[in-house]
Enzyme design. Structure first.
Site, mmCIF file in Angstrom:
data_model
loop_
_atom_site.group_PDB
_atom_site.id
_atom_site.type_symbol
_atom_site.label_atom_id
_atom_site.label_comp_id
_atom_site.label_asym_id
_atom_site.label_seq_id
_atom_site.Cartn_x
_atom_site.Cartn_y
_atom_site.Cartn_z
ATOM 1 N N ASP A 4 33.443 1.213 91.397
ATOM 2 C CA ASP A 4 34.608 0.767 92.153
ATOM 3 C C ASP A 4 34.362 1.114 93.624
ATOM 4 O O ASP A 4 33.995 2.247 93.951
ATOM 5 C CB ASP A 4 35.857 1.477 91.638
ATOM 6 N N ILE A 5 34.551 0.143 94.541
ATOM 7 C CA ILE A 5 34.275 0.420 95.955
ATOM 8 C C ILE A 5 35.402 1.196 96.632
ATOM 9 O O ILE A 5 35.247 1.655 97.762
ATOM 10 C CB ILE A 5 33.986 -0.869 96.733
ATOM 11 N N GLN A 38 47.586 -5.162 87.137
ATOM 12 C CA GLN A 38 46.265 -5.785 87.214
ATOM 13 C C GLN A 38 46.188 -6.598 88.502
ATOM 14 O O GLN A 38 47.007 -7.492 88.720
ATOM 15 C CB GLN A 38 46.010 -6.692 86.000
ATOM 16 N N HIS A 82 39.043 -6.062 82.812
ATOM 17 C CA HIS A 82 38.074 -4.992 83.050
ATOM 18 C C HIS A 82 38.645 -3.642 82.653
ATOM 19 O O HIS A 82 39.856 -3.432 82.667
ATOM 20 C CB HIS A 82 37.623 -4.954 84.516
ATOM 21 N N PHE A 83 37.755 -2.749 82.273
ATOM 22 C CA PHE A 83 38.090 -1.360 81.978
ATOM 23 C C PHE A 83 37.720 -0.491 83.178
ATOM 24 O O PHE A 83 36.735 -0.753 83.870
ATOM 25 C CB PHE A 83 37.326 -0.853 80.752
ATOM 26 N N HIS A 84 38.510 0.551 83.399
ATOM 27 C CA HIS A 84 38.186 1.592 84.361
ATOM 28 C C HIS A 84 37.727 2.832 83.587
ATOM 29 O O HIS A 84 38.396 3.248 82.641
ATOM 30 C CB HIS A 84 39.406 1.995 85.186
#
Length: 232
Positions: A104-105, A167, A173-175
Site C-alpha cells: 500500500d503506498i 471500499q 482486495h484484502f489488506h
C-alpha cells in the site's frame, strides 16, 4: 479518471486505501530503483476481465506473473518495467497468473500489503471459486511473510465491499496490516489506527524497494516450505 486507458508503462498513483477517510499528506519520493539493463521491455498481462479505469487492473496488466518460489531480483524488468515513470512506483510482493499483491503506498503500518485477483472483481461475491481458493492460500502465505519480514507478530486481515463499507477502489482486495502497537485499547490512538483515521505518510520508494524484497524472500520461503507443512 479519464476514460482513456493508461499506457502499460505509465505508472498512475493509487487512490488512498480503503481505510483513509480523507486526503492524506504526501511526501517527496526518492528516485525509483535503477534497472539492471540499459533497455527495459514491458510485458503486458491481460486478465480475462479488466476495467480500463481501475488502477488495480492497470497494475495487473503492467506486471506479469513470476514463480513465487523463485522471485526475480529487485532490478528485474518483471518488477520495474519502466524506470523513468514520474509517479510513485508499485512495489510488487506476489504475482501469479490469477493474483497480484503489492505494498500500500499510503500504509497504516510498515508492511501493509494489498492482495487482489488480476481480473476485475468489484466485490468478494464476484470472485470465482478458483480465485477464492487461491486468495485463501496466499492470505496465509502473505500473513506469515509480512510477519517475518517486519518482525511484527500481530496483524489484521481486512476486506471491504462497497462504498458504504469504506471500499474506495472498486476492485476486490484484502489488506494485510501489521499491528506493532495496539496496547491500550481504551486510547484514542487505538481507535484511530484500528480504523485507519489520522495521519498517514506516503511510502518512501527506497524503503519500499527494500521492504518489498524482504517480503518476497519470505513469501518464497513459505511457498517452498508449504510442501513440508511449514507454519508461521
Amino acid at each position: 479518471m479519464s476514460s482513456k486507458p493508461p499506457s502499460p508503462t505509465t505508472q498512475i498513483p493509487l487512490p488512498s486505501s480503503d481505510f483513509d477517510p480523507g486526503p492524506s499528506p504526501s511526501s517527496s519520493s526518492s528516485s525509483p530503483p535503477p534497472s539492471n539493463t540499459t533497455t527495459t521491455t514491458t510485458t503486458t498481462t491481460t486478465a480475462p476481465n479488466t476495467d480500463p479505469d481501475c488502477p488495480f487492473c492497470h497494475i495487473a496488466a503492467t506486471y506479469p506473473p513470476y514463480d513465487p518460489a523463485q522471485p526475480p531480483p529487485p532490478t528485474s524488468s518483471l518488477l520495474s518495467p519502466d524506470a523513468t515513470f514520474p509517479q510513485p512506483a508499485t512495489f510488487i510482493i506476489l504475482s501469479t497468473p490469477h493474483l497480484i499483491a503489492f505494498l500500500d503506498i499510503m500504509p497504516l503500518s510498515q508492511g501493509h500489503v494489498l492482495l487482489c485477483p488480476r481480473s476485475h472483481r468489484p466485490k468478494l461475491t464476484d470472485v470465482h471459486p478458483s480465485e477464492a481458493a487461491e486468495l485463501g492460500r496466499y492470505l496465509r502465505v502473505l500473513s506469515a511473510a509480512v510477519s517475518k519480514a517486519t518482525g511484527v507478530a500481530d496483524w489484521n486481515v481486512v476486506q471491504n465491499n462497497g462504498a458504504a463499507a469504506a471500499q474506495v477502489v472498486p476492485h476486490m482486495h484484502f489488506h494485510v496490516i501489521p499491528r506493532p502497537e495496539l496496547r491500550d485499547k481504551k486510547s484514542e490512538r487505538f481507535t484511530s489506527t484500528m480504523f485507519g483515521r489520522g495521519q498517514r505518510d506516503e511510502l518512501d520508494e527506497e524503503e519500499g524497494v527494500e521492504l518489498a524484497e524482504r517480503i518476497r524472500r519470505a513469501v518464497a520461503e513459505m511457498v517452498r516450505g508449504d510442501g513440508e507443512g511449514a507454519k508461521l
